[in-house]
Enzyme design. Structure first.
Site, PDB file in Angstrom:
ATOM      1  N   LYS A 171      47.539  12.025 -14.464  1.00  0.00           N
ATOM      2  CA  LYS A 171      47.485  13.482 -14.334  1.00  0.00           C
ATOM      3  C   LYS A 171      48.455  14.106 -15.328  1.00  0.00           C
ATOM      4  CE  LYS A 171      49.477  16.879 -12.328  1.00  0.00           C
ATOM      5  NZ  LYS A 171      49.354  17.938 -13.341  1.00  0.00           N
ATOM      6  N   GLY A 204      59.275  13.986 -14.659  1.00  0.00           N
ATOM      7  CA  GLY A 204      59.298  15.441 -14.517  1.00  0.00           C
ATOM      8  C   GLY A 204      60.620  15.870 -13.920  1.00  0.00           C
ATOM      9  N   SER A 205      60.610  16.985 -13.258  1.00  0.00           N
ATOM     10  CA  SER A 205      61.870  17.535 -12.747  1.00  0.00           C
ATOM     11  C   SER A 205      62.350  16.770 -11.517  1.00  0.00           C
ATOM     12  CB  SER A 205      61.668  19.005 -12.382  1.00  0.00           C
ATOM     13  OG  SER A 205      60.680  19.105 -11.372  1.00  0.00           O
ATOM     14  N   THR A 206      63.631  16.848 -11.267  1.00  0.00           N
ATOM     15  CA  THR A 206      64.229  16.205 -10.093  1.00  0.00           C
ATOM     16  C   THR A 206      63.644  16.792  -8.807  1.00  0.00           C
ATOM     17  OG1 THR A 206      66.225  15.560 -11.244  1.00  0.00           O
ATOM     18  CG2 THR A 206      66.452  15.940  -8.881  1.00  0.00           C
ATOM     19  N   GLY A 222      60.262  15.304  -8.336  1.00  0.00           N
ATOM     20  CA  GLY A 222      60.459  13.874  -8.060  1.00  0.00           C
ATOM     21  C   GLY A 222      60.731  13.644  -6.584  1.00  0.00           C
ATOM     22  N   GLU A 237      61.342   9.351 -13.260  1.00  0.00           N
ATOM     23  CA  GLU A 237      62.167   9.678 -14.429  1.00  0.00           C
ATOM     24  C   GLU A 237      62.354  11.179 -14.366  1.00  0.00           C
ATOM     25  OE1 GLU A 237      63.430   7.637 -16.561  1.00  0.00           O
ATOM     26  OE2 GLU A 237      62.162   5.854 -16.558  1.00  0.00           O
ATOM     27  N   CYS A 275      64.497  15.483 -21.751  1.00  0.00           N
ATOM     28  CA  CYS A 275      65.281  15.132 -20.555  1.00  0.00           C
ATOM     29  C   CYS A 275      66.662  14.613 -20.915  1.00  0.00           C
ATOM     30  CB  CYS A 275      64.528  14.103 -19.738  1.00  0.00           C
ATOM     31  SG  CYS A 275      63.964  12.726 -20.742  1.00  0.00           S
ATOM     32  N   GLU A 322      69.655  22.127 -15.282  1.00  0.00           N
ATOM     33  CA  GLU A 322      68.860  21.772 -16.451  1.00  0.00           C
ATOM     34  C   GLU A 322      68.104  23.005 -16.943  1.00  0.00           C
ATOM     35  OE1 GLU A 322      65.522  19.060 -15.914  1.00  0.00           O
ATOM     36  OE2 GLU A 322      66.252  17.942 -17.638  1.00  0.00           O
TER      37      GLU A 322
HETATM   38  P1  NAP Z   1      57.606  19.229 -13.359  1.00  0.00           P
HETATM   39  O1  NAP Z   1      57.398  20.654 -13.060  1.00  0.00           O
HETATM   40  O2  NAP Z   1      58.401  18.417 -12.415  1.00  0.00           O
HETATM   41  O3  NAP Z   1      56.160  18.605 -13.524  1.00  0.00           O
HETATM   42  C1  NAP Z   1      55.937  17.258 -13.831  1.00  0.00           C
HETATM   43  C2  NAP Z   1      54.584  16.865 -13.320  1.00  0.00           C
HETATM   44  O4  NAP Z   1      54.552  16.995 -11.895  1.00  0.00           O
HETATM   45  C3  NAP Z   1      53.458  17.740 -13.843  1.00  0.00           C
HETATM   46  O5  NAP Z   1      52.316  16.962 -14.057  1.00  0.00           O
HETATM   47  C4  NAP Z   1      53.261  18.713 -12.704  1.00  0.00           C
HETATM   48  O6  NAP Z   1      52.001  19.287 -12.664  1.00  0.00           O
HETATM   49  C5  NAP Z   1      53.494  17.839 -11.506  1.00  0.00           C
HETATM   50  N1  NAP Z   1      53.863  18.606 -10.322  1.00  0.00           N
HETATM   51  C6  NAP Z   1      54.460  19.830 -10.268  1.00  0.00           C
HETATM   52  N2  NAP Z   1      54.616  20.230  -8.996  1.00  0.00           N
HETATM   53  C7  NAP Z   1      54.101  19.247  -8.215  1.00  0.00           C
HETATM   54  C8  NAP Z   1      53.966  19.089  -6.816  1.00  0.00           C
HETATM   55  N3  NAP Z   1      54.371  20.016  -5.956  1.00  0.00           N
HETATM   56  N4  NAP Z   1      53.385  17.949  -6.365  1.00  0.00           N
HETATM   57  C9  NAP Z   1      52.957  17.008  -7.219  1.00  0.00           C
HETATM   58  N5  NAP Z   1      53.045  17.109  -8.556  1.00  0.00           N
HETATM   59  C10 NAP Z   1      53.626  18.216  -9.053  1.00  0.00           C
HETATM   60  O7  NAP Z   1      58.291  19.005 -14.764  1.00  0.00           O
HETATM   61  P2  NAP Z   1      57.917  19.695 -16.141  1.00  0.00           P
HETATM   62  O8  NAP Z   1      58.362  21.108 -16.064  1.00  0.00           O
HETATM   63  O9  NAP Z   1      56.494  19.416 -16.471  1.00  0.00           O
HETATM   64  O10 NAP Z   1      58.803  18.866 -17.160  1.00  0.00           O
HETATM   65  C11 NAP Z   1      60.132  19.089 -17.353  1.00  0.00           C
HETATM   66  C12 NAP Z   1      60.976  18.132 -16.535  1.00  0.00           C
HETATM   67  O11 NAP Z   1      60.652  16.787 -16.843  1.00  0.00           O
HETATM   68  C13 NAP Z   1      62.444  18.263 -16.803  1.00  0.00           C
HETATM   69  O12 NAP Z   1      63.154  18.280 -15.601  1.00  0.00           O
HETATM   70  C14 NAP Z   1      62.768  17.016 -17.602  1.00  0.00           C
HETATM   71  O13 NAP Z   1      64.091  16.610 -17.532  1.00  0.00           O
HETATM   72  C15 NAP Z   1      61.840  16.027 -17.026  1.00  0.00           C
HETATM   73  N6  NAP Z   1      61.630  14.914 -17.936  1.00  0.00           N
HETATM   74  C16 NAP Z   1      62.222  13.721 -17.649  1.00  0.00           C
HETATM   75  C17 NAP Z   1      62.052  12.645 -18.490  1.00  0.00           C
HETATM   76  C18 NAP Z   1      62.676  11.322 -18.178  1.00  0.00           C
HETATM   77  O14 NAP Z   1      62.197  10.331 -18.680  1.00  0.00           O
HETATM   78  N7  NAP Z   1      63.690  11.252 -17.365  1.00  0.00           N
HETATM   79  C19 NAP Z   1      61.279  12.775 -19.643  1.00  0.00           C
HETATM   80  C20 NAP Z   1      60.705  14.007 -19.905  1.00  0.00           C
HETATM   81  C21 NAP Z   1      60.880  15.068 -19.039  1.00  0.00           C
HETATM   82  P3  NAP Z   1      51.771  20.775 -13.277  1.00  0.00           P
HETATM   83  O15 NAP Z   1      52.217  20.763 -14.673  1.00  0.00           O
HETATM   84  O16 NAP Z   1      50.327  20.959 -13.170  1.00  0.00           O
HETATM   85  O17 NAP Z   1      52.587  21.698 -12.425  1.00  0.00           O
END
Ligand code: NAP
Ligand code: MG
Length: 496
Positions: free
Chosen positions: A189, A242-244, A247, A265, A300, A399
């Site tokens: 996804k 994605g975000s903490t 997660g 992650e 990240c 963040e």
């Molecule tokens: P995000 O909002 O947490 O979204 C990540 C994924 O989760 C997306 O596919 C999102 O779908 C999905 N998602 C969102 N809400 C959800 C829910 N309630 N239930 C299930 N899935 C859900 O993160 P982002 O804004 O896309 O990315 C930025 C974050 O990613 C930052 O916090 C960054 O630090 C982190 N990141 C971490 C790493 C690492 O390796 N540690 C690498 C890259 C990024 P939708 O987009 O459709 O909402």
């Protein structure tokens, strides 16, 4: 014609793949719903993408389960699986110019980065894990001599990968490449902001010979498609980046459903510690800028907290400010551009709101602090440096995920370590010194999954990557990544 104009001409002839890929075919969402895929370069709608939800997830999981149980992927000779995955990698490589353009249009990163950094890393990751398929050995335990005590690794079954938008295809590849190599069926996804490359490679997987149901792609929203995967009783694992905050939802979904495996992650707030005995102050300053402005700060591991020893602080911040100029946002389709747009309007507004929070908290803006290129219709922010930041301020704790640097000064080693570790995150930490004893001592004291000495990005597919504390659970990349896509079986054979 300029290179940017050439790219603009290519765009007019793109026919976007915009549907889900389920059981070997592109299909509309069962509900018929779609969402707009907006380019942050200029705010234009590129295409309408299938908005998958529960019903589509059910269909995909059913197909994945059937494909996994059939053994047409999980139990074929390893060499055969390797060859198919190498072919898949070769097809992605063959189409990398097209994929890079899709990535840039979809999320606004500079074309040079999409092509020469992201796509090369994607192909390398796919090749690397494909090569592991016929090189992993199981174990024999040193048990009773009149027994055979086997320790074998088996695939988990149906693995869902839920990924973010900052490196759309690369974050996906870090999951699907080892998961497929280990013999699982994968449902990917992509983030709603950046679904195009994931959708496009689905047909390349099929062309390479990956069986129907083994690699499927479900574009859609997190709260619907993402949550349905997280709560599904027949999904064996979710690999999430994605975000903490999100997660933690996956941990909850697993607890409230089938106790599926979860790897996470998540976010980071990486310290970049500059000791005054650094060998090359100029290089450290150049990399301090690159370490936070790269990918518009949407990284990240971004080195967002610059910890500088007191006696070199003013000189160092001045140098970083000079290097920040090179990162002024430009046209993402121009190969010379270093920094493109933010991923979308929401992210731009979020970054601007943090800049206001920092100002209100009493930090001083040394550089930037404003939106940019507003005439383009896209979503750009100037590289921004805050000085006189206190580590307890929100801009130092939360963040931001944008091109915003917080400068904090420290007196000595002990204070540097205390500030560096004073965060809920623990993804990465960097330190700069020419003293080898200090380098090792501080590296050991830092609570982070990755520590770079005299660098801000020492990452490589051969090294594990992941977080301490609330930056995550589990590791991507390297052979360690395979651990989480398999489970261990002990088989005891009595020879008496
Ligand atoms: P995000 O909002 O947490 O979204 C990540 C994924 O989760 C997306 O596919 C999102 O779908 C999905 N998602 C969102 N809400 C959800 C829910 N309630 N239930 C299930 N899935 C859900 O993160 P982002 O804004 O896309 O990315 C930025 C974050 O990613 C930052 O916090 C960054 O630090 C982190 N990141 C971490 C790493 C690492 O390796 N540690 C690498 C890259 C990024 P939708 O987009 O459709 O909402
Ligand atoms: Mg987009």
């Amino acid at each position: 014609m300029s290179a940017a104009e050439d790219y603009r001409n290519q765009i007019t002839s793109i026919s976007y793949r915009n549907q889900a890929f389920i059981d070997g075919k592109y299909v509309a969402a069962a509900s018929g719903k779609t969402f707009d895929c907006v380019s942050p370069i200029d705010g234009r709608v590129l295409t309408k993408v299938a908005a998958c939800d529960q019903e589509d997830v059910d269909r995909a999981v059913k197909a994945a389960r059937a494909a996994f149980e059939s053994g047409k992927w999980s139990t074929i000779p390893p060499r055969k699986r390797k060859k198919t995955l190498l072919k898949f990698a070769a097809l992605v490589d063959k189409h990398k110019e097209e994929l890079a353009l899709l990535e840039t249009l979809d999320m606004g990163k500079p074309i040079n980065e999409s092509l020469n950094s992201d796509m090369n890393a994607v192909v390398n990751c796919m090749e690397w894990f494909a090569e592991t398929v016929d090189k992993m050995y199981d174990e024999l335990a040193p048990a009773r001599p009149d027994s055979v005590s086997l320790i074998t690794r088996e695939p988990l079954g149906v693995v869902a990968a839920v990924v973010p938008w900052n490196f759309p295809l690369l974050m996906a590849a870090w999951k699907y490449a080892p998961a497929l190599a280990a013999g699982n069926a994968v449902i990917l996804k992509p983030a709603e902001q950046s679904p195009l490359t994931a959708i496009r490679i689905a047909e390349l997987a099929a062309e390479a010979g990956v069986p129907n149901g083994i690699f499927q792609v479900l574009p859609g929203f997190g709260e619907t498609a993402g949550q349905a995967l997280g709560r599904h009783m027949d999904v064996d694992m979710v690999a999430f980046t994605g975000s903490t905050e999100v997660g933690k939802y996956f941990l909850k979904y697993a607890g409230e459903s089938n106790m599926k495996h979860i790897s996470l992650e998540c976010g980071g707030k990486s310290p970049n510690i500059i000791f005054s005995d650094v060998a090359d102050l100029d290089r450290a300053a150049r990399e301090a800028a690159a370490g936070v402005f790269y990918n518009s700060g949407q990284v990240c591991t971004a080195a967002t907290r610059l910890l500088v020893q007191e006696d070199i602080r003013d000189e160092f911040v001045e140098k970083v400010a000079k290097y920040a100029e090179a990162w002024a946002p430009g046209d993402p389709l121009d190969p010379k551009t270093l920094m493109g747009s933010m991923v979308d309007k929401t992210q731009m507004e979020r970054v601007m709101s943090y800049i206001n929070i920092g100002r209100d908290e009493g930090a001083k803006i040394a550089v930037g602090g404003t939106p940019a290129r507003q005439e383009s219709g896209g979503f750009y922010v100037q590289p921004t440096i805050f000085d006189a930041v206190n580590n307890n301020m929100r801009i130092a704790q939360e963040e931001i995920f944008g091109p915003v640097l917080s400068t904090i000064s420290f007196k000595d080693e002990a204070e540097a370590v205390a500030i560096a570790n004073n965060t809920i995150y623990g993804l990465q930490a960097n330190l700069w010194t020419r003293d080898v004893v200090k380098a090792h001592t501080v590296a050991r004291a830092l609570r982070a999954g990755t520590v770079n000495v005299n660098a801000t990005d020492g990452g490589d597919i051969t090294a594990p990557f992941g977080g301490y504390k609330q930056s995550g659970i589990g590791r991507d990349k390297s052979l360690h990544a395979l651990e989480k896509y398999t489970q261990i079986k002990h088989t005891f054979i009595n020879l008496r």
